[in-house]
Each structure stands twice: as structure tokens, then as C-alpha cells.
Design a protein around this motif. Structure first.
Motif, short mmCIF file in Angstrom:
data_model
loop_
_atom_site.label_atom_id
_atom_site.label_comp_id
_atom_site.label_asym_id
_atom_site.label_seq_id
_atom_site.Cartn_x
_atom_site.Cartn_y
_atom_site.Cartn_z
N CYS A 175 46.40 14.75 19.31
CA CYS A 175 46.52 15.41 20.66
C CYS A 175 45.57 14.64 21.81
O CYS A 175 45.95 14.44 22.82
CB CYS A 175 45.79 16.83 20.43
SG CYS A 175 46.87 17.92 19.66
N ALA A 176 44.32 14.15 21.25
CA ALA A 176 43.48 13.31 21.80
C ALA A 176 44.21 12.22 22.27
O ALA A 176 44.12 11.52 23.51
CB ALA A 176 42.16 12.99 21.34
N MET A 211 47.39 11.51 22.54
CA MET A 211 48.41 12.15 23.78
C MET A 211 47.76 12.21 25.07
O MET A 211 48.32 12.12 25.97
CB MET A 211 49.33 13.37 23.27
CG MET A 211 50.34 13.33 22.43
SD MET A 211 50.83 14.63 21.52
CE MET A 211 51.23 15.70 22.89
N ILE A 212 46.51 12.90 25.16
CA ILE A 212 45.98 13.12 26.39
C ILE A 212 45.45 11.68 27.06
O ILE A 212 45.61 11.53 28.35
CB ILE A 212 44.70 14.04 26.23
CG1 ILE A 212 45.08 15.40 25.71
CG2 ILE A 212 43.87 14.25 27.44
CD1 ILE A 212 43.71 16.39 25.33
N HIS A 213 44.96 10.99 26.25
CA HIS A 213 44.46 9.54 26.45
C HIS A 213 45.53 8.83 27.15
O HIS A 213 45.55 8.23 28.32
CB HIS A 213 43.75 8.86 25.60
CG HIS A 213 42.81 7.66 26.11
ND1 HIS A 213 41.69 7.26 25.67
CD2 HIS A 213 43.24 6.68 26.74
CE1 HIS A 213 41.29 6.05 26.15
NE2 HIS A 213 42.12 5.90 26.93
#
Lengths: 256, 256, 256, 256, 256
Positions: free
Chosen positions: D44-45, D47-49
Motif C-alpha cells: 500500500c505504501a 502504491m501511494i508513493h
């Protein structure tokens, strides 16, 4: 709307909450004082580090980053080519009736300068300055988000220390250590979560977004300047294609 | 007076003290020996690293950073334009009566050089040197504050280790660990708090302030030099406007 | 003699020992095996990283840094001006009788070259090389001190692990953990203290000292070369004043 | 197929599992929720980055890195020399029948351009762009893998904190700490393992591979361009030998 | 043979083993499974990060670094001067009988090129390439050693986690924690020791050695090229003295 960001944040919290539910009780993970010290401490440190305006501006930067819609490059070229045709056929003033349909404020500003009859050099200088300002705002926004990401675990530690010291000093037997320790560690949990799932990746995304936005704005400048010089629709398309190939790299990057 | 800094420090301590009061007893968090070793150790390390004068100077730098008032750029231009008018109408000597109203010492120095009849080149050279000195002082100040911020947690650890070792060696049963541990951890708490709420963000603010102050000083130099060349009020305004646009970036940065 | 360094180290240890006395017993903090592993391990790692000569040279660099007296710039100018007068009046050979009064070896070398009648270019080249060598020695010294500062906590950890493992493996009940843990943590205490109060700040001071010493040596070179060209005392003063203004920055830095 | 990578991963897991079997029970190290939070949080991190496309592309980059076969330089030269001979004897169109035997898609593209009769300059420009895109994809891939490697231990810590807090808050006596702690630490174990045995070294390997692949592609470009200019087989060999010597460095590096 | 390296490693282990013997029992510090996971994990990660050849080459680089004897510069000049005399008196072919006495392979290669009658330019080009390859090999060797030094503590942590989890999950009472914890911590001990006493300082030494070796090789190139141009023994000495002064810096560095 950036899907990956929304999905990442939502899925991230689903995974975290799912794990909590699997492990035990969600209630102990909602702790207002713990949230207050981590979020409050980080906010105060950010206010000391930066100016009031820079601090308040970060929310606006985040919102724009998430909501702002970049026009797809092919669509952008199509629009500019049709403006070039109108400009050639009916003159710049005829672009006025197109203005209402444009949503991108940067493009609006460019078309307005065409209608005002400004020459290419003036348009180029002013719009380049605008791009430079945006890049500086994005760079400052990334710097603030990175500072926030580094600050969260520090204030989480401060909060955990307060909980730990209070608990230890009033503890009568080591058997009581469990519950007090659990509460103290919730601060550390908030700090690690906010830094690694929110602030640090958001800072990274802002950097990625800044690159894409800049290419889009440079295409607008190239198109508007070509129209200002009275170039044909074909000429405008060619001038903007140069950026498409640069843009396509990004797409290739994403696909392979 | 920088509102964000004052607000950040005050609110920061309110949040911390509020959390402590919520968790337990404020008294155990006031521990003079713990403060002595964190603050004393950090101070000694700073004295070894830097020279005596550099170390003593840091307090002055901090005070000036917090209290010094930068003249708003529009106001500064207005002032210089009126001086240019006086200079043109009545000659440089007539500026003498304006001197009493100016509070900014850098501006006073510039006007004094105008009254003394020094030529543009001499003014430029001397005032640029002055700006360069200020930047070097600010850079050194930031370096010292950053060193202090890195030093605090280290001496907090030394203090905690002293407390821990003393406690463990005189402990007769693990049941006594609580209270002694609490006292030892207060050092770690001080170190984390001083570094993350005071020294590191203050070092960052000094860097931000240095940029703003430099632009303001460069505007003064541009204005004074223009007056020395006998330019008209309009010419002075134009020369200084260049920096306004650079300055406006900062404002935009803050607003968006 | 650098007052801040001496004061910092002495006061630092006063603060540490005072805290220990306040907390408990000084005796448990004197632990020869703990000191042996931290200091011994760090020394061995430094010997592996650097050459034998570089390692032995570090003590000489530290001693010189602490004891070497830089001539105050105003005094240095005064000396060179009087030498210039003697050179003009009585010729370079008359400088021989001044030699006995000079203590700074770099200045002695410069005056000797004047007496030997070497020309300006040769003096410049040789003395610049000398400055370059000194800077390289200082840079290497700083590198070694920084490595030592990073190595201390690592070997402190190794020592603590040895103590901890030995204690845990022979422990019969968790109640015995206290005393053994205390001894093991003394290593960590030594490592944190040596790194943060001695090696890292000393490396920083060497960097500061290197800058000041370089300016002083460059002033000597400028003065000696001016005398070699047969310039008047006034000319020598002017040539050296250039550095004073650069030097004054340091003073300003210290005062503000 | 890169032997060292496969061997490293397989042997690495053999060593880890062997150690686990030696220490105790393999079953407690298989923990689906622990894996879910470490892997899920990191994903998830990431994908956000990064953007959705960049994130999905990383698997493709890894697969290609592991499976893609670089043609040995001597073999590559031999192939190009024979194509040069065919080109000279029967013309570019005769290369068509060789196309089926070539597996490397970059070489296929080059030969196709020869058959299409494109001139040297066009071939050079297009193929250089292709190399540049590949390098950018590799650099982005390395950046993502490094971010993943840094993200794993962070979410491992989040997972361990959730386990620890849940366990501590429901614990009735310190005697129960053992089993709960073991489960919580499995997250930390996964994080350390994934970062240090998978993502960080894989990022490093991608960097090494990128250099080797680039040299191979540059050799293809040199060869195809030489053929396009109608050079003799000997001329083609000479043009490509230049890279061999550069390539041989890599081999020397590996052997000494 | 580099005395400082040998002495550092030997003394380092003497200090460590002495401390262990003083603290308790040496036997618990010999733990084959712990060594297997730290060394094995690090080795596997290094194999994934680098290529097979680069990984195997590191042992050769370390051995050469420790055993290779650099010819002292004064001796090297003396040798080249005598070769220049022979070359002038009896021609290059007469150098053949000197070949047997030379041990340094780089010098042998240079003299061989003289005997083969190659001209100065060809010798310079080939030998410079040789120096460049050596520097690249050393730089890659340093990179691998630094990666190993960073990898050791990571796999030490993995090993400690395995031990800790196994112990905690099978533990029936906190009283048993001692012995199991001791075994688990032996991994951490190995990781800290290997990184800080072996790999990281060895990487540093390789960097130092690379600089000294390069100067020595550049002196050989200068000497051989001077002989190839038929310069007199005095001319050869002068050409090589230039490097002596550069070399002397190193010696000064070591002495002061």
C-alpha cells in the motif's frame, strides 16, 4: 483523482484494522490522548520549522495533488490544434467563446493572453514563471511532508515515554506492567503508521506528480506560443508532439 | 516577531504538559539532575565542537531570529521611493532628518552612506559584504542548532544509562525496577523533547528566515544604489520591483 | 590553548560525575574490562581501517590542535610590517637577528627563505605546498576522529553483549538480572560518552581550527612574498589587510 | 538466467529454515496475518508513493531482470559480422531470413530497420532513445525496490506493535508474555528477512544488470549502424571491439 | 604485508576473547548455527546483490590487499634509474637479464614492453588502462565489503529473532528466559563483531591501499615512458621525483 493513492490509503487501513481485529480488541487502538500528542507535537514542530503560511499551505497542496486532473496529452494536443484552427480562421478574439469550456486554470490563463493579443515572448516569460512557482511550491510541499514523516515517530516516542514513566512511577508490582505498557505503545504505533503509510509516501507521490504536471504545463506553453506566432494547426501539433514522446516515456515506465 | 515559532513552542509544551497531566503526575517529569545532564552535556559538546565565541553567539542569533522584524517589501519600496524624491529635490544631505524614523540598522547604514556622499560602487561592495557576513552567521547558527539537536538525545542516553546502572546495581528485587526506571527514562524524555520540539525545528526556521532576510537586504542595496546614482523615484521603484516578484513567490508558496 | 575545548571536556566530565554521585555509587562506573573492550576495540578497528602511521599521527594532530597558538592577525601584521621596514633599511640579512624571537615555525621558515634570498615565486610555491600538506593532514585527522566516534558505540555494544550473554547464561533466576545488567551497561555508557563528549566534537573542532590556521598561514605567505618583492611596510600591511577582513568575519560570527 | 541471484535466494532460505528447524518448530514461523500486514502495508505504501502503472511494472522489471539472457559479447560480434557479410553480398533484404533465428527483441528491431532500408542516423537516434528508456525504467525499478526494502521493516514494526499491544492489554500475568511476544516478533522477522534477503539485494542486482545490459545494447547499435553504412565485416568487428574492452573490465572485475 | 591490519585483527580478537574469559565461559560464544546464519545470510545477500564473479573475486582482492608488497618509492626510482642506464648503454634488449629479479608484475609488464620495442604512447595507453582497471576493481571490492559490513548486523538480527521466537514460544515460565536469550544474543554479537572489526575497517583499508598503489603504478608508468623516450638516468629520476613529493605527503600525513 489519483486511484493508486486512494487505494493505497484505504487498503492500508483495511489491512491494519483487519490485523487489529484478528489480534484482539479495536478499542484499545483508539486513544485520543495518544493521537493528540503525536499529531499535536508534529504539527507544532512543523509550525516552528516553517512559516505560518507554508504550514497552512500544505493542506491545499495535498488536496490539489489528490484532486487535480491532468489533461491527457493526446486530448490536450487536440484542443490546442482546434484553437489554432479557430485563431487562423477567425482571429484570436474568436477564442473567447471557447473559454467557458476549459477547466484547467493554467490553460485558461494562456488562452486569455492570446485573446488579449500579447506577443509570444511575453506569454512565454509569464507562463514559464508560473511553472517555476508551481515547482517551488511542490518542492516546499514535499519538504514539509518529509519533515512531518520524520517528526511523527519522534513525538510518538515522546508520548510513549510519558506513558511509560507515568506507569512505572505509579506501579506497585511488575505484574501491572502489561496494561500500562499497552497504552504507552499505542503512541509508537500511531507514529509508525502516520509516517510510513501517510506522510512519507505522500511526499514521494507529490514528487512524482510534480514531474507529470510540469510536462503538461510545458505542453500548454508550447501550444499557446505556437498559436501566438500564428502557426498552422499542423505546426502546433508538431511543437507539442515533442513532449508526447517525453511523456510516453512515463507511460512506458509504468507499463514495463 | 514570528508568530508560528512562538505558537509552535507554546502549543507544543501545552500538548506535552496536557498529556502528562492526563497520564499522571507532573512532578516526576521535573527532574533537575536529568535536565542538568542533558542540557549540560549538550552544552559542553557544543563548546568542544565550536569556538567559545561561536557558542556564545548562538543565543544572540536565536534572539534576533525571533524578534527581528523584516520590513514588508511594499513598505520598503515606498520608503525608498520617498527617499529618492527627497534626494532629487533637496540633495542627499536632506535625508539626514529621515534617519531618526528608520529602525532597521541595515537601512540606516545605507542611508548614512548616501549622506556621506559615497558612490554607488563603494556602497554596493560594502553592503554586499554585510549580506555575505549575515548569511555566514546564519549558516553557522543553523549548523550549531543542528549539532545541538543531534547531541541532546545522545546525552539523554548517557543520563538514562547512569540512572539505569545505578538503579540496577543497588536493586534487590526486580519488583523495584519500576520507580528507578521511571526516573532514568526522564532523561530520554528531555532529550527527545529538546531535540524535536526546540533545536531541530529552530535550526530549520533559521534557514527559512535567512532566505527572507537576504531578499529584504538585497532590496535595500538595490534601492540605495539607485538613489546614489541619482535615479528618479520611478527608477528606484522599478529596480526594487524585480525582487518583489521574487518575494511574491514566497507569499504564493505560503498561500497555495 | 583553546579554552572552549578544555572547558567543554572538564565541565562535561564534572556534569557526568556529578550526576553519577547524585544517582549512586561512582565505583561501579569505573570498570577496567569495560574500558578495555570499548577503547581496545575502537583502536584495533582504527588500525585496520587506516595505516600504522596515520593511526599514530592522530595523537600528534590532537595535541597540536589543542596547544598550538595561532598568532592574532593584528599582531601578525604588525610583525610583518616591522620586518618589511628592516628589510628595506638594512637588507634581508638583517632579519637574521629577529629569527630568535619568532616562535611560529611556519613564520620562521618564511623569514629563513627571505634571508636565503629566494625569490617571491619560489617562496610562494613552497609555502603553498606546506599549507596544502597541513590541510590534508587536518582532513585525514578529522576523518580518523569521526571514524573513532562512530566505532566507540559499536564496540560498546559488543562489550555489553558479552556481559549480557555471560550473565544470562549463568543466571539461575530473573532476580539476579539487576547487578549483571548494570555491569554490562557500563560498556554502553563508555561508548556513548567517548563518542559524544570526546571524539565527535573533537573532530568538529579540528575542522574549525583548520580553517582559522589556514587563514593565518595565508597571511604569512602574503606578507613574506610582499617583503621578498621589496614592498614598503605600507604595501605589506595592505596585502595582509585583505585577509583581516576575511578573518574579521570569523570574529563577527563569534560575536553576533 | 542469473545463477547468483537464484542461488542466493534459495541458499538464503535454506540457511534460514535450517536455523529455524535447529532452534525449534517451523510452524510458528508461518503466520499468515503477520505476512499480510508486512507485505500488505509495504504494498500500500508503494502504491501511494508511486503511480499505479509504476507499481504494477515492478514485477515485470524483476522478471525480465532474472530471466532475460544477455548475448555474450563475443557471440554478438560474430552474429553482426555474419550479417554484415550477408548485407554486402546479397543486400539488406537478404537479412530477412536471419530474423527468425534471433531471440533478442532489441537486435530484431535493429535488423528490421536495416531491412526497411532506414539510414544510419535514423537507426542511431531511435535505438539510443530505446536504450535511454530502458535505463530510466531500470532506475525507476531500483528506486521502487529500495523503497520496498525500506518499507518492510517499518510495517513489520507496525505489525509487532499491534501484536504486542493486544497481548499486553489482555495479559493477566507477566508469565503469559512468552507466547504472545513470540507471535508479535514474527512480524519483525518477516520484515528483516524480506528487506535484507529479497528487496535490497534485488535492487542492487538490478543496478548491476542495468550496466551490463546497456553495454550489450550499445554494441548492437554500433554494429547495426556500421552495417547500415555498408561497412565490411572487418569494419563491423572493429567498431564492436571497442565495447569488448570495456566489457572485459567487467570480466576482470569478476575474476580478480 | 600490512602490519597495522594484521595487528588490528589479532589484537582485536585478543581483546574480545580476553573480555569473554574475564566475564565467564568462552564455550557459549562458540555457536556454529549462529555463525551459519550470520555468515550464510550475508553471503547469500551479497550473491544476490552482485554477480557470481564479483562475489568470488572479493576474496582475491582481500588477499592481494593484505599480501601485496608495494615497492618503496625511493627504491623504485633507484631501479628505474639503473634500467635507464642499461637501456642507454646496451639498448632495451639488455633489460632482459634484469627481468628475473623483478617481482612486481606491473613493473615486469612495463619492462617487457620496453624490450619489445613499443613506443612511449602505446606503453602509456596500455599501462594507464591497467591502472584504471585496478582502480575499478578496488572500488568494486570496497563496495562489496561495505555491503557485507551493512548486511552482517541485519542477518544477526534475523538470527536473534529466530532464537528469541523459538525460545519464547516454548517457554513455560519467565524464569527460563535467561539461557535461551543468551543463545539468541550470540547472533547479534557475531553480527556486530564481523561488521565493526572485519568488514567495515577492511573496506576502509582497501580505499587507503588503492590510493598508495595507484601512486606507485603511476611512478612506474612515468619511469618506463621516460626510458622508452631514451631519456638519461637523471631525466628518469626527475620525472619520478614529481610523484615522490606527492608520496611524501602520505608520509608526512602519517608522521604528524
Amino acid at each position: 483523482m489519483d486511484l493508486a493513492t486512494i487505494l493505497g490509503v484505504v487498503l492500508g487501513f483495511v489491512v491494519i484494522i483487519g490485523t487489529i481485529l484478528h489480534e484482539g480488541d479495536l478499542a484499545i487502538f483508539f486513544n485520543i490522548p495518544a493521537l493528540a500528542i503525536v499529531f499535536g507535537g508534529m504539527t507544532c514542530a512543523t509550525m516552528i520549522h516553517f512559516s505560518m503560511g507554508q504550514f497552512l499551505g500544505i493542506f491545499s497542496v495535498i488536496k490539489k495533488t489528490l484532486l487535480h486532473k491532468t489533461i491527457p496529452p493526446q486530448e490536450l494536443i487536440q484542443m490546442m490544434v482546434s484553437y489554432a484552427a479557430i485563431n487562423r480562421r477567425d482571429g484570436a478574439l474568436a477564442l473567447e467563446q471557447e473559454m467557458g469550456k476549459i477547466k484547467n486554470p493554467f490553460l485558461v490563463k494562456g488562452i486569455q493572453m492570446l485573446i488579449d493579443g500579447q506577443d509570444e515572448e511575453a506569454i512565454h516569460e509569464l507562463m514559464d514563471l508560473e511553472i517555476q512557482y508551481l515547482e517551488e511550491r511542490h518542492a516546499m510541499g514535499k519538504k514539509i511532508l518529509d519533515f512531518m514523516g520524520a517528526s511523527c515517530p519522534s513525538f510518538a516516542m515522546v508520548g510513549t515515554l510519558i506513558g511509560l514513566i507515568s506507569m512505572l512511577s505509579s506501579m506497585e508490582s511488575p505484574d501491572e506492567i502489561g496494561a500500562g505498557m499497552a497504552v504507552a505503545l499505542v503512541c509508537t504505533f500511531y507514529g509508525a503508521l502516520l509516517a510510513n503509510l501517510v506522510f512519507l509516501p505522500l511526499g514521494g507521490k507529490l514528487g512524482q506528480y510534480s514531474k507529470v504536471e510540469k510536462i503538461s504545463m510545458e505542453m500548454v506553453v508550447a501550444g499557446v506560443c505556437a498559436i501566438a506566432k500564428g502557426e498552422s494547426p499542423t505546426g502546433v501539433r508538431e511543437k507539442m508532439q515533442v513532449f508526447i514522446s517525453a511523456k510516453r516515456r512515463e507511460q512506458l515506465k509504468a507499463k514495463v
